[in-house]
Motif scaffolding. Structure first.
Motif, short mmCIF file in Angstrom:
data_model
loop_
_atom_site.label_atom_id
_atom_site.label_comp_id
_atom_site.label_asym_id
_atom_site.label_seq_id
_atom_site.Cartn_x
_atom_site.Cartn_y
_atom_site.Cartn_z
N UNK A 87 52.23 24.08 43.82
CA UNK A 87 50.66 24.17 44.10
C UNK A 87 50.18 22.77 43.70
N UNK A 88 50.74 22.24 42.39
CA UNK A 88 50.10 21.08 41.92
C UNK A 88 50.72 20.07 42.99
N UNK A 89 51.89 20.04 43.53
CA UNK A 89 52.46 19.09 44.49
C UNK A 89 51.34 19.24 45.82
N UNK A 90 51.12 20.14 46.27
CA UNK A 90 50.01 20.19 47.16
C UNK A 90 48.92 19.69 47.11
N UNK A 91 48.16 19.98 45.86
CA UNK A 91 47.05 19.57 45.71
C UNK A 91 46.84 18.03 45.32
N UNK A 92 47.90 17.44 44.65
CA UNK A 92 47.82 15.97 44.49
C UNK A 92 48.25 15.23 45.78
N UNK A 93 48.91 15.67 46.81
CA UNK A 93 49.13 15.08 48.06
C UNK A 93 47.86 15.41 49.08
N UNK A 94 47.38 16.55 48.98
CA UNK A 94 46.27 16.82 49.82
C UNK A 94 44.93 16.15 49.59
N UNK A 95 44.62 16.21 48.38
CA UNK A 95 43.24 15.46 47.56
C UNK A 95 43.44 14.21 47.13
N UNK A 96 44.71 13.67 47.08
CA UNK A 96 44.95 12.28 46.56
C UNK A 96 44.56 12.16 44.98
N UNK A 97 44.83 13.07 44.40
CA UNK A 97 44.80 12.98 42.89
C UNK A 97 45.91 13.33 41.96
N UNK A 98 45.80 13.20 40.79
CA UNK A 98 46.63 13.29 39.78
C UNK A 98 46.51 14.37 38.65
N UNK A 99 47.19 15.23 38.17
CA UNK A 99 46.93 15.99 37.00
C UNK A 99 47.47 15.43 35.81
N UNK A 100 47.03 15.49 34.61
CA UNK A 100 47.52 15.13 33.49
C UNK A 100 48.48 16.22 33.11
N UNK A 101 49.49 16.02 32.05
CA UNK A 101 50.17 17.02 31.65
C UNK A 101 49.35 18.09 30.92
N UNK A 102 48.33 17.69 30.10
CA UNK A 102 47.38 18.64 29.64
C UNK A 102 46.78 19.48 30.25
N UNK A 103 46.44 18.96 31.49
CA UNK A 103 45.68 19.76 32.62
C UNK A 103 46.82 21.05 33.28
N UNK A 104 47.81 20.41 33.25
CA UNK A 104 49.00 21.44 33.90
C UNK A 104 49.56 22.41 32.79
N UNK A 105 49.43 22.01 31.64
CA UNK A 105 49.84 22.88 30.73
C UNK A 105 48.89 23.70 29.84
N UNK A 106 47.39 23.55 30.32
CA UNK A 106 46.57 24.17 29.47
C UNK A 106 45.78 25.33 29.81
N UNK A 107 46.18 25.99 31.07
CA UNK A 107 45.33 27.11 31.28
C UNK A 107 44.42 26.85 32.24
N UNK A 108 44.10 25.47 32.56
CA UNK A 108 43.01 24.92 33.55
C UNK A 108 43.30 25.44 34.95
N UNK A 109 44.60 25.66 35.70
CA UNK A 109 44.62 25.96 36.96
C UNK A 109 45.40 27.15 37.19
N UNK A 110 44.66 28.37 36.55
CA UNK A 110 45.15 29.89 36.85
C UNK A 110 44.67 30.64 37.66
N UNK A 111 43.33 30.34 37.96
CA UNK A 111 42.68 31.17 39.17
C UNK A 111 42.14 30.17 40.09
N UNK A 112 41.97 30.68 41.26
CA UNK A 112 41.55 29.91 42.40
C UNK A 112 40.12 29.27 41.91
N UNK A 113 39.18 29.94 41.10
CA UNK A 113 37.95 29.53 40.99
C UNK A 113 38.29 28.11 40.03
N UNK A 114 39.23 28.08 38.97
CA UNK A 114 39.60 27.19 38.15
C UNK A 114 40.15 25.97 38.67
N UNK A 115 40.92 26.16 39.84
CA UNK A 115 41.68 25.19 40.70
C UNK A 115 40.64 24.46 41.59
#
Length: 82
Positions: A40-68
């Motif tokens: 999912x992270x790889x898809x989002x980064x490629x599709x939207x040309x963005x990068x996630x920090x380690x804190x975002x990836x491990x901090x319960x930020x991306x657990x629901x569709x709404x949050x994503x």
């Protein structure tokens, strides 16, 4: 942003509806595991040309569709502004 919903539904074989709302925790519901999360992270980064920090990836930020969606929208806006 519909691409995100489509990707999750296709990748994890679920359908968001009244019985599975978009704010459901995908990990707690058993829909997504760590391997799926990396996909999912790889898809989002490629599709939207963005990068996630380690804190975002491990901090319960991306657990629901709404949050994503909210996080991706914010990161796209930050990229456009900066």
């Amino acid at each position: 942003m519909e691409k995100i919903r489509d990707f999750i539904e296709e990748q994890f074989l679920i359908e968001f509806d009244d019985s599975f709302p978009e704010d459901s925790d995908l990990f707690k519901e058993g829909v997504m595991d760590s391997f799926g999360y990396v996909q999912l992270i790889r898809f989002l980064e490629q599709e939207f040309d963005i990068r996630f920090t380690e804190q975002e990836m491990t901090g319960d930020v991306l657990v629901s569709l709404v949050q994503i969606r909210e996080t991706v929208a914010r990161k796209v806006a930050e990229r456009a502004a900066g």
